[in-house]
Design an enzyme around this catalytic site. Structure first.
Site: not given
Length: 478
Positions: A322, A325-327, A478
């Site tokens: 997670s 996934w954000h960056g 994102f």
């Protein structure tokens, strides 16, 4: 095209008029019109990436049909691998190529060598993480025989690209949105009013709360070496409200826009800052992403069926994924790992489902125990957001070391009293509406109509007063 722009203020009423007054007699024409509007909406960012969106859509549409038609498990798995592999390859290239190249070069340099490498000036296609996950959930559900594929390309394409959710979610499921696309919608006045109220509250969150908090958070984080510890604490709190107001504000506008068109999107936020532990926080924050990882990663990995070791391992995996996934930054991975550590005591002691009701339900104030839980959970969230906002891990640790200094007990150098008052007003309204889907859903229903309308005009007035340049939403990156 930004939700908080004059362009959208012209675009959406036009779509609303065409949808309900020109094309309402034909579901097929309505869906085609919405599809064209969605591609136009997306093309306003960068028309070149429309082709990437179309390719991803066609890939998952075709893969879903091939998986469903095949009776061979090997062939079904091959098509699943093709779809997942290509989708993640595109996502990985645009989002993570430079990160992996630079991280590998740093590793080589740490071994005493001098690597020669080249990064690329890659433009991240807006919304790629969101529409990629839309398509992947569709393919996974067909592979696991939860749903059957749709053969209507227009309907499927609209499911992936529906403009309210296209660039920052919520991450929809085919089981939830496709049936709404496939059946006629009926205009309901009360639903339209509800949608307008949610859009109004979302605009207030973004323009009045998030953008004002952003000004001071940026000033403090960008000059953190010069700030006192107390001011750094204030900067972290401002960012905490900025990211909530920004992202949940986007979600409110998205859900409200969709409701005006006869659709109900997945709820993405449920008053997360009124959580009593970190487990509850993650059931209330970015709900569509959390449940996506639960259904398509945590449970396939074994979930919590294999004892504490498996629960610990799987929890760390989903939080690290997670975060990533954000960056493409180690700060996001660290932020994910830190939240995994925060939630770990409740995982080990199996208390992570203790707080599933609404805090102080039916009461105006929390009791002392609840107040302590709310405060400590909020403090942990604020601390974790420092890593999310910092430019690098070094910046984050320097920021934290600056907090825990003698200057922590001094008066902050930045004292925006008006912003403090706006945040207090915002949190009171959120608290009073915490038992509903969003803060204004039933706000003031027992009050005279004139009072409610006066309140709405106050919100509209504040939005116009604080509206300046059109600020992008944080989650667009994102």
């Amino acid at each position: 095209m930004l939700f908080n722009s004059f362009t959208y203020a012209l675009f959406f009423p036009l779509i609303f008029f065409l949808y309900w007054f020109v094309t309402k007699k034909s579901l097929k024409v309505q869906n085609i019109m919405l599809l064209l509007a969605s591609y136009f909406f997306y093309g306003c960012w960068d028309w070149r990436f429309v082709f990437l969106l179309a390719f991803s859509t066609a890939l998952d549409y075709g893969s879903g049909i091939m998986i469903h038609r095949s009776e061979s498990n090997a062939v079904r798995k091959a098509w699943l691998i093709i779809s997942v592999g290509l989708n993640l390859s595109f996502l990985g290239f645009f989002k993570y190529y430079n990160f992996f190249i630079e991280s590998f070069a740093d590793l080589v340099r740490s071994m005493g060598m001098s690597p020669h490498y080249a990064t690329l000036n890659i433009i991240l296609p807006i919304g790629i993480s969101f529409y990629t996950f839309h398509g992947l959930s569709y393919v996974f559900d067909i592979y696991n025989r939860r749903i059957q594929p749709t053969y209507n390309l227009v309907n499927y394409t609209l499911f992936v690209s529906f403009f309210p959710l296209l660039v920052a979610g919520p991450i929809e499921r085919a089981t939830h949105l496709l049936p709404q696309i496939e059946k006629p919608r009926v205009f309901r006045y009360e639903k339209a009013v509800d949608g307008l109220k949610q859009m109004l509250w979302g605009l207030f969150k973004k323009i009045v709360i998030a953008d004002n908090c952003a000004y001071f958070a940026n000033e403090i984080f960008n000059n953190s070496g010069e700030q006192s510890g107390s001011t750094l604490v204030l900067g972290a709190i401002f960012f905490t409200f900025q990211i909530y107001g920004d992202f949940s504000g986007y979600s409110d506008i998205a859900l409200g826009s969709a409701r005006l068109l006869g659709f109900e999107l997945l709820k993405n936020f449920n008053f997360p800052y009124f959580s009593r532990d970190i487990a509850e926080f993650w059931r209330r924050w970015h709900i569509s992403l959390s449940t996506w990882f639960k259904d398509y990663l945590y449970i396939p990995l074994g979930g919590s069926k294999g004892g504490n070791w498996m629960r610990i391992r799987n929890t760390f995996i989903i939080f690290l994924v997670s975060g990533f996934w954000h960056g493409a930054n180690w700060t996001f991975l660290f932020w994910g790992g830190l939240n995994a550590l925060f939630i770990m005591p409740s995982i080990i002691m199996k208390t992570n489902r203790n707080n599933i009701d609404i805090v102080a339900q039916g009461r105006l104030f929390p009791n002392l125990r609840e107040a302590f839980q709310l405060t400590t959970t909020f403090a942990l969230a604020v601390f974790a957001w420092i890593f999310f906002r910092a430019e690098s891990l070094t910046h984050a640790f320097d920021y934290i070391s600056g907090i825990f200094s003698a200057s922590l007990f001094t008066v902050p150098t930045i004292k925006p009293y008006l912003l403090f008052a706006l945040i207090a007003f915002f949190m009171v309204i959120e608290w009073l509406g915490r038992e509903n889907n969003y803060a204004l859903e039933r706000f003031g229903v027992k009050l005279p109509g004139a009072v409610r309308w006066a309140f709405y005009f106050v919100l509209i007035g504040l939005i116009f007063i604080f509206f300046g340049s059109e600020q992008e939403f944080i989650y667009f990156q994102f």
